[in-house]
Design a protein around this motif. Sequence first.
Motif, mmCIF file in Angstrom:
data_model
loop_
_atom_site.group_PDB
_atom_site.id
_atom_site.type_symbol
_atom_site.label_atom_id
_atom_site.label_comp_id
_atom_site.label_asym_id
_atom_site.label_seq_id
_atom_site.Cartn_x
_atom_site.Cartn_y
_atom_site.Cartn_z
ATOM 1 N N ASP A 1 4.030 -5.535 -4.315
ATOM 2 C CA ASP A 1 5.022 -4.741 -5.063
ATOM 3 C C ASP A 1 4.501 -4.478 -6.466
ATOM 4 O O ASP A 1 4.172 -5.408 -7.205
ATOM 5 N N ILE A 2 4.403 -3.185 -6.804
ATOM 6 C CA ILE A 2 4.002 -2.783 -8.157
ATOM 7 C C ILE A 2 5.235 -2.217 -8.846
ATOM 8 O O ILE A 2 5.806 -1.215 -8.404
ATOM 9 N N PHE A 3 5.661 -2.903 -9.888
ATOM 10 C CA PHE A 3 6.912 -2.559 -10.564
ATOM 11 C C PHE A 3 6.894 -1.093 -11.026
ATOM 12 O O PHE A 3 5.963 -0.639 -11.684
ATOM 13 N N ASN A 4 7.943 -0.381 -10.578
ATOM 14 C CA ASN A 4 8.143 1.031 -10.935
ATOM 15 C C ASN A 4 7.113 1.972 -10.324
ATOM 16 O O ASN A 4 7.045 3.143 -10.697
ATOM 17 N N VAL A 5 6.319 1.462 -9.367
ATOM 18 C CA VAL A 5 5.363 2.332 -8.676
ATOM 19 C C VAL A 5 5.525 2.097 -7.174
ATOM 20 O O VAL A 5 4.656 1.523 -6.513
ATOM 21 N N PRO A 6 6.631 2.541 -6.601
ATOM 22 C CA PRO A 6 6.886 2.254 -5.187
ATOM 23 C C PRO A 6 5.895 2.921 -4.258
ATOM 24 O O PRO A 6 5.642 2.434 -3.150
ATOM 25 N N GLU A 7 5.277 4.032 -4.685
ATOM 26 C CA GLU A 7 4.356 4.714 -3.795
ATOM 27 C C GLU A 7 3.065 3.912 -3.576
ATOM 28 O O GLU A 7 2.336 4.152 -2.612
ATOM 29 N N LEU B 69 -6.063 -0.690 -0.605
ATOM 30 C CA LEU B 69 -4.942 -0.287 -1.430
ATOM 31 C C LEU B 69 -4.989 1.215 -1.744
ATOM 32 O O LEU B 69 -6.082 1.808 -1.811
ATOM 33 N N PRO B 70 -3.795 1.812 -1.912
ATOM 34 C CA PRO B 70 -3.762 3.233 -2.284
ATOM 35 C C PRO B 70 -4.488 3.474 -3.607
ATOM 36 O O PRO B 70 -4.421 2.650 -4.529
ATOM 37 N N VAL B 71 -5.226 4.560 -3.671
ATOM 38 C CA VAL B 71 -5.906 5.054 -4.872
ATOM 39 C C VAL B 71 -7.143 4.216 -5.228
ATOM 40 O O VAL B 71 -8.244 4.734 -5.385
ATOM 41 N N VAL B 72 -6.971 2.890 -5.354
ATOM 42 C CA VAL B 72 -8.082 2.070 -5.858
ATOM 43 C C VAL B 72 -9.015 1.580 -4.756
ATOM 44 O O VAL B 72 -10.096 1.065 -5.029
ATOM 45 N N ALA C 214 -6.077 -6.261 -11.997
ATOM 46 C CA ALA C 214 -7.285 -5.796 -12.663
ATOM 47 C C ALA C 214 -7.760 -4.478 -12.065
ATOM 48 O O ALA C 214 -8.254 -3.582 -12.783
ATOM 49 N N LYS C 215 -7.603 -4.315 -10.763
ATOM 50 C CA LYS C 215 -8.049 -3.089 -10.106
ATOM 51 C C LYS C 215 -7.159 -1.904 -10.488
ATOM 52 O O LYS C 215 -7.637 -0.771 -10.676
ATOM 53 N N TYR C 216 -5.832 -2.172 -10.595
ATOM 54 C CA TYR C 216 -4.894 -1.088 -10.909
ATOM 55 C C TYR C 216 -4.762 -0.833 -12.404
ATOM 56 O O TYR C 216 -4.067 0.115 -12.814
ATOM 57 N N SER C 217 -5.385 -1.638 -13.226
ATOM 58 C CA SER C 217 -5.203 -1.485 -14.675
ATOM 59 C C SER C 217 -5.738 -0.149 -15.185
ATOM 60 O O SER C 217 -5.320 0.333 -16.240
ATOM 61 N N ARG C 218 -6.647 0.464 -14.423
ATOM 62 C CA ARG C 218 -7.149 1.773 -14.831
ATOM 63 C C ARG C 218 -6.213 2.902 -14.444
ATOM 64 O O ARG C 218 -6.299 4.001 -14.976
ATOM 65 N N GLU C 219 -5.329 2.636 -13.484
ATOM 66 C CA GLU C 219 -4.445 3.689 -12.975
ATOM 67 C C GLU C 219 -3.010 3.547 -13.463
ATOM 68 O O GLU C 219 -2.282 4.544 -13.581
#
Length: 479
Positions: free
Chosen positions: A64-70, A85-88, A107-112
């Motif tokens: 679960d990514i807060f405020n990023v349900p997609e 994972l999506p995108v990364v 760490a992987k999603y920190s760029r997105e």
Amino acid sequence: MTEFVNFSTVVRAVVGAGFAVGTIVGSAQITQAALPNLPGADLSPVSVLDESYLLGPGDLITIDIFNVPEYSGEQRVLANGNVNLPVVGQVSVNGLTLAQAESAISAKYSREVRYPQITVNLLNPRQLRVAVTGEIHAPGLYTLDAGQRGQFPSLIEAIRLAGGITQAADLRRVEIQRRTENGSTQRVVSNLSALLGRGDLSQDFPLRDGDSIVISQMEEIDLEASRQIALSNISTDEQEAISVAIVGEVFRPGTYNYASRPTSSQSAVGDNANVNSVQQPGRLTVTRALQLAGGVKPMADLRQLQVKRTMRSGETRIIDLNLWQLVEAGDRGQDLILQEGDTILVPTDFNASPDQISILTATNLSPDAIAVNVVGEVEAPGPVAVDANTTLNQAVLAAGGFNNRAKETVALIRLNADGTVTQRAIDVNLAQGLDDEKNPILQHNDIVVVDPNARARLADGVSSILGPFLQILPFRNLF
């Protein structure tokens, strides 16, 4: 550089069941009662087993990514230990705790995503592969599934899956070895004796994938502990056939197959093997085994009976038993429950007294009947089936008693335990009670020879000399 936020103090509730209730993210330890520090146990000084769950191929998790349900949803850990994972793209979570997986994904999603707030929950754990060795029925590698409620399999479940522990197991020293998140190996001892004796459920540890269970052997076989194991539900299957050997002072020494489930009544293995297959309810004890072997002989030494037991390590332990305490005082603790491969050794008591023989032959450890031969001058000469505690006088009477030609001094011929044959003359007095010299208790296959008296021998001699003449002379009728 974006700031990373990790809610590592949030208490997690695993979806679907409470198998991780009380687990704290990051520490992942469950509070339990301290385990006993047993002497001789070379283990790490820890009081509880590390309950951290390390992710691996096959785990189903939710991200679960807060405020990023997609970007949120369920993910299966792939065979290579990654999640896609999506995108990364792919991120390795193999061997990571939930908190460590959150850090890697953040760490992987920190760029997105700005200030990614990641929560990773274990939805459905993978099958667990554990090794079970030592005093267990079937050592090896086993695969366990999580229960219907998602609970992790426990130590007891693994033991039962491996067929149960042997009676040589040391219940106080069941070691669990586990790889921790820092790559080291933790060793903790479970005292299953406390579980069986006091119901201490804290000793039944939840298992993790890759755990090794090592069941130590007793230094010396303890009869009470052995019986506790045999009567528990973590022992080997009561209905499984076992093979034991019985040698020494029994009527039918050999190897016996015993099972409490239906089987053939008797079968032989090999060309001349003495192997019997018997089905009875309940576990096989020493007394039952002796009865299967036809019972003990009158010269059996029940005070020094031994059971030879082979451990899983290949070592042999000798268990000393005193069945005379069972005969005299009803001490059932001496009636050891047997297991696969045991050998019972029944020694000979060359100094057995008549009273001792009388007591022994009256028990159900002796056969119901023995065969003796009474030949010569009795009413019904030949083999006679008599009770195991039958005396010489009783055997003569069982053969119909002396006829009018009998000499009351008889010869008792006996095949001894050492292979020798003895013969002694005994003056029979039918009014004599039990006496080792004048009226001994007979043994299986004894021969009692009743010779003719002097008058009968004289008549036989005259008859043998004159017989041919009496057949041809006309005055034969005078005789």
